[in-house]
Design a protein around this motif. Structure first.
Motif, PDB file in Angstrom:
ATOM      1  N   GLN A 165       0.852  -1.124   0.039  1.00 25.90           N
ATOM      2  CA  GLN A 165      -0.066  -0.110   0.017  1.00 25.90           C
ATOM      3  C   GLN A 165       0.941   1.161   0.049  1.00 25.90           C
ATOM      4  N   ALA A 166       1.879   1.168   0.800  1.00 27.12           N
ATOM      5  CA  ALA A 166       2.757   2.317   0.976  1.00 27.12           C
ATOM      6  C   ALA A 166       3.418   2.768  -0.394  1.00 27.12           C
ATOM      7  N   ARG A 167       3.636   1.601  -1.044  1.00 30.71           N
ATOM      8  CA  ARG A 167       4.419   1.905  -2.311  1.00 30.71           C
ATOM      9  C   ARG A 167       3.521   2.001  -3.518  1.00 30.71           C
ATOM     10  N   GLY A 168       2.128   1.897  -3.123  1.00 32.00           N
ATOM     11  CA  GLY A 168       1.072   2.248  -4.216  1.00 32.00           C
ATOM     12  C   GLY A 168       0.896   1.129  -5.220  1.00 32.00           C
ATOM     13  N   LEU A 169       1.293   0.023  -4.683  1.00 28.69           N
ATOM     14  CA  LEU A 169       1.090  -1.488  -5.427  1.00 28.69           C
ATOM     15  C   LEU A 169      -0.235  -2.290  -4.978  1.00 28.69           C
ATOM     16  N   ASN A 170      -1.282  -2.361  -5.812  1.00 28.03           N
ATOM     17  CA  ASN A 170      -2.419  -3.187  -5.443  1.00 28.03           C
ATOM     18  C   ASN A 170      -2.632  -4.446  -6.161  1.00 28.03           C
ATOM     19  N   ASP A 171      -1.928  -4.780  -7.450  1.00 20.37           N
ATOM     20  CA  ASP A 171      -2.402  -5.778  -8.302  1.00 20.37           C
ATOM     21  C   ASP A 171      -1.000  -6.738  -8.204  1.00 20.37           C
ATOM     22  N   ILE A 172      -1.001  -7.913  -7.524  1.00 21.96           N
ATOM     23  CA  ILE A 172      -0.105  -8.613  -7.304  1.00 21.96           C
ATOM     24  C   ILE A 172      -0.364 -10.118  -7.817  1.00 21.96           C
ATOM     25  N   ALA A 173       0.718 -10.854  -7.725  1.00 19.55           N
ATOM     26  CA  ALA A 173       0.465 -12.383  -8.145  1.00 19.55           C
ATOM     27  C   ALA A 173       1.189 -13.095  -6.908  1.00 19.55           C
ATOM     28  N   MET A 174       0.774 -14.451  -6.373  1.00 16.98           N
ATOM     29  CA  MET A 174       1.320 -15.124  -5.296  1.00 16.98           C
ATOM     30  C   MET A 174       1.775 -16.452  -6.077  1.00 16.98           C
ATOM     31  N   ILE A 175       2.777 -16.860  -5.645  1.00 19.54           N
ATOM     32  CA  ILE A 175       3.393 -18.268  -5.748  1.00 19.54           C
ATOM     33  C   ILE A 175       3.835 -18.922  -4.406  1.00 19.54           C
ATOM     34  N   SER A 176       3.118 -20.124  -4.158  1.00 18.45           N
ATOM     35  CA  SER A 176       3.023 -20.674  -2.700  1.00 18.45           C
ATOM     36  C   SER A 176       3.761 -21.957  -2.725  1.00 18.45           C
ATOM     37  N   GLY A 177       4.103 -22.540  -1.660  1.00 13.90           N
ATOM     38  CA  GLY A 177       4.813 -24.020  -1.593  1.00 13.90           C
ATOM     39  C   GLY A 177       3.390 -24.493  -1.127  1.00 13.90           C
ATOM     40  N   ASP A 224      -0.801  -9.299 -17.493  1.00 14.44           N
ATOM     41  CA  ASP A 224      -0.534  -8.079 -17.695  1.00 14.44           C
ATOM     42  C   ASP A 224      -0.890  -7.556 -16.164  1.00 14.44           C
ATOM     43  N   GLY A 225      -0.461  -6.358 -15.926  1.00 13.28           N
ATOM     44  CA  GLY A 225      -0.841  -5.467 -14.657  1.00 13.28           C
ATOM     45  C   GLY A 225      -0.333  -6.013 -13.371  1.00 13.28           C
ATOM     46  N   VAL A 226       0.629  -7.047 -13.307  1.00 11.46           N
ATOM     47  CA  VAL A 226       0.899  -7.462 -12.106  1.00 11.46           C
ATOM     48  C   VAL A 226       2.212  -6.630 -11.581  1.00 11.46           C
ATOM     49  N   GLN A 227       1.686  -5.750 -10.194  1.00  7.65           N
ATOM     50  CA  GLN A 227       2.844  -5.007 -10.010  1.00  7.65           C
ATOM     51  C   GLN A 227       3.883  -5.430  -9.001  1.00  7.65           C
ATOM     52  N   ALA A 228       3.735  -6.634  -8.374  1.00  2.00           N
ATOM     53  CA  ALA A 228       4.526  -7.292  -7.086  1.00  2.00           C
ATOM     54  C   ALA A 228       4.101  -8.768  -7.169  1.00  2.00           C
ATOM     55  N   VAL A 229       4.960  -9.601  -6.687  1.00  2.00           N
ATOM     56  CA  VAL A 229       4.700 -10.988  -6.635  1.00  2.00           C
ATOM     57  C   VAL A 229       5.128 -11.250  -5.062  1.00  2.00           C
ATOM     58  N   VAL A 230       4.308 -12.127  -4.294  1.00  2.00           N
ATOM     59  CA  VAL A 230       4.402 -12.739  -3.285  1.00  2.00           C
ATOM     60  C   VAL A 230       4.509 -13.963  -2.897  1.00  2.00           C
ATOM     61  N   ASN A 231       5.601 -14.662  -2.418  1.00  2.00           N
ATOM     62  CA  ASN A 231       6.008 -15.893  -2.388  1.00  2.00           C
ATOM     63  C   ASN A 231       5.894 -16.342  -0.985  1.00  2.00           C
ATOM     64  N   ALA A 232       4.844 -17.357  -0.710  1.00  2.00           N
ATOM     65  CA  ALA A 232       4.514 -17.765   0.649  1.00  2.00           C
ATOM     66  C   ALA A 232       5.125 -19.218   0.755  1.00  2.00           C
ATOM     67  N   GLY A 233       5.923 -19.310   1.495  1.00  2.00           N
ATOM     68  CA  GLY A 233       6.725 -20.512   1.492  1.00  2.00           C
ATOM     69  C   GLY A 233       8.038 -20.516   2.521  1.00  2.00           C
ATOM     70  N   PHE A 234       8.826 -21.713   2.622  1.00  2.00           N
ATOM     71  CA  PHE A 234      10.086 -21.707   3.264  1.00  2.00           C
ATOM     72  C   PHE A 234      11.098 -22.853   2.892  1.00  2.00           C
ATOM     73  N   GLY A 235      12.280 -22.817   3.330  1.00  2.00           N
ATOM     74  CA  GLY A 235      13.000 -23.869   3.048  1.00  2.00           C
ATOM     75  C   GLY A 235      13.858 -23.216   1.620  1.00  2.00           C
ATOM     76  N   GLN A 236      14.218 -24.378   0.794  1.00  2.00           N
ATOM     77  CA  GLN A 236      14.948 -23.862  -0.420  1.00  2.00           C
ATOM     78  C   GLN A 236      14.260 -23.479  -1.555  1.00  2.00           C
ATOM     79  N   GLY A 237      12.774 -23.635  -1.654  1.00  2.00           N
ATOM     80  CA  GLY A 237      11.720 -23.348  -2.521  1.00  2.00           C
ATOM     81  C   GLY A 237      12.096 -21.784  -2.932  1.00  2.00           C
ATOM     82  N   PRO A 238      11.991 -21.045  -1.756  1.00  2.00           N
ATOM     83  CA  PRO A 238      11.800 -19.824  -1.973  1.00  2.00           C
ATOM     84  C   PRO A 238      13.027 -19.136  -2.528  1.00  2.00           C
ATOM     85  N   ALA A 239      14.377 -19.687  -2.538  1.00  2.00           N
ATOM     86  CA  ALA A 239      15.469 -19.354  -3.050  1.00  2.00           C
ATOM     87  C   ALA A 239      15.461 -19.683  -4.479  1.00  2.00           C
ATOM     88  N   ILE A 240      14.934 -20.938  -4.839  1.00  2.00           N
ATOM     89  CA  ILE A 240      14.843 -21.210  -6.366  1.00  2.00           C
ATOM     90  C   ILE A 240      13.998 -20.281  -6.871  1.00  2.00           C
TER      91      ILE A 240
END
Length: 389
Positions: A165-177, A224-240
């Motif tokens: 919100q502080a960065r004015g980013l509202n449209d995101i994608a998620m990738i999760s373990g 189109d329009g993805v302003q940020a990506v959020v990764n929900a996970g832990f371990g080696q997956g997020p590094a990959i």
């Protein structure tokens, strides 16, 4: 493993064997039985980055407690089982801790999956249990005998969304373990998104054994329009994910969860981690805190003690074990005994405890006792942590 670590008496028991106990100097002349603290941790396997610092922390501070006379004039004994990431082993371990080892309190459970698997056992057995895992489902809804020290996945979503919100980013994608933590955080972010006016335009996932997430990220890149990506996970997956993200030339801000809040993530992701943001405890930036911060002395002292004992960098995961142990010991001290019901009640009354994770104020309705102010938003710069102003 350091020479100091070798010198500390410990039990890292395989579940096919009876676990030994660490007495840390207790002798046959002790007038009182030891206070037994049980734990089950992911010391080996893919979640060892959680369990290893947790075990080392428990060993270090129990050794210190015993050197200073113990608790209530009694030595403290740690009984520990290494369960890897196997929930079935966690169940076996906790049954053994409760019925065979007869522990007074349990401080452990590195992963959300293992913790959730054993909650029915501790609730039925009425043994105070302080989990070291992240999922909000551990304490919401409240279970009478179950508490936790780490910030929740729900809190992580909230902190990330505040920053978006502080960065004015509202449209995101998620990738999760697809493990317990990844699934839980994904669900919590989806629930919270409308309140923060965040629009999740796409959602992809990866398994614990996946070694390349290019296909999932390519799908996200094509939207189109993805302003940020959020990764929900832990371990080696997020590094990959982080490496693949940069390899694909993706430039939108990338956020990780507090599940990667250790230097190991930076080491695994390398230069690709530059600019990644994540919520984390103040422990990672101890020396960057202002002197007015009530946590500064606590996290600096823990960092110094851990680093001197074992070398290397601290992680928030060891800090969660420190907080769990301190909360348990303080509750036993206030209760004046190891009566389980009395200790449980005192844990629930924890108020104003300044730990590595924040200032803890538990209540009958809140078995965590932290709010979003306990999180710092960090950004990786030049291969190290920095605080987002």
């Amino acid at each position: 493993m350091t020479s100091r670590h070798n010198q500390v008496k410990k039990t890292v028991a395989a579940l096919g064997m009876v676990a030994g106990a660490m007495a840390f100097g207790a002798t046959t002349s002790d007038a009182a039985d030891p206070i037994k603290i049980g734990t089950f941790l992911s010391v080996t396997g893919p979640a060892s980055f959680l369990g290893d610092p947790e075990l080392k922390t428990l060993e270090l501070y129990i050794e210190e407690l015993n050197a200073n006379g113990g608790v209530l004039g009694r030595q403290v004994e740690l009984i520990q089982y290494d369960v890897g990431v196997d929930s079935k082993k966690a169940i076996t371990a906790v049954k053994r801790l409760v019925s065979q080892d007869e522990v007074d309190v349990i401080v452990g459970g590195s992963t959300s999956g293992a913790t959730m698997a054993v909650i029915p056992i501790v609730e039925k057995s009425q043994v105070p249990f302080i989990s070291l895992a992240g999922a909000v489902a551990i304490v919401e809804p409240v279970k009478k005998w179950t508490f936790k020290t780490p910030h929740t996945d729900k809190m992580a979503c909230g902190k990330i969304f505040e920053d978006l919100q502080a960065r004015g980013l509202n449209d995101i994608a998620m990738i999760s373990g697809t493990g317990g933590f990844g699934k839980s955080m994904k669900g919590q972010c989806e629930k919270l998104a409308p309140a923060y006016k965040i629009n999740i335009k796409a959602s992809e996932s990866y398994g614990p054994k996946d070694t390349d997430m290019t296909a999932q990220l390519t799908k996200i890149k094509g939207i189109d329009g993805v302003q940020a990506v959020v990764n929900a996970g832990f371990g080696q997956g997020p590094a990959i994910v982080t490496k693949n993200y940069r390899q694909l030339g993706m430039t939108a801000p990338l956020y990780q969860s507090h599940g990667v809040a250790s230097k190991k993530y930076i080491d695994l992701a390398g230069e690709a981690a530059e600019g990644v943001r994540l919520p984390a405890a103040a422990l990672l930036v101890a020396d960057m805190l202002p002197d007015s911060d009530p946590q500064k002395a606590v996290v600096q002292t823990y960092t110094k003690a851990y680093s001197e004992a074992y070398g290397g960098s601290v992680s928030t995961f060891g800090g969660h074990a420190y907080d769990g142990l301190q909360i348990a010991v303080a509750a036993i001290t206030r209760a004046g005994s190891t009566d389980k019901a009395a200790v449980r009640d005192e844990i629930e009354k924890t108020s104003g405890y300044i730990g590595t994770g924040g200032v803890v104020n538990m209540t009958p309705e809140d078995h965590l006792g932290l709010d979003l102010s306990a999180f710092k938003m960090l950004e990786i710069k030049n291969g190290n942590w920095s605080i987002v102003k």
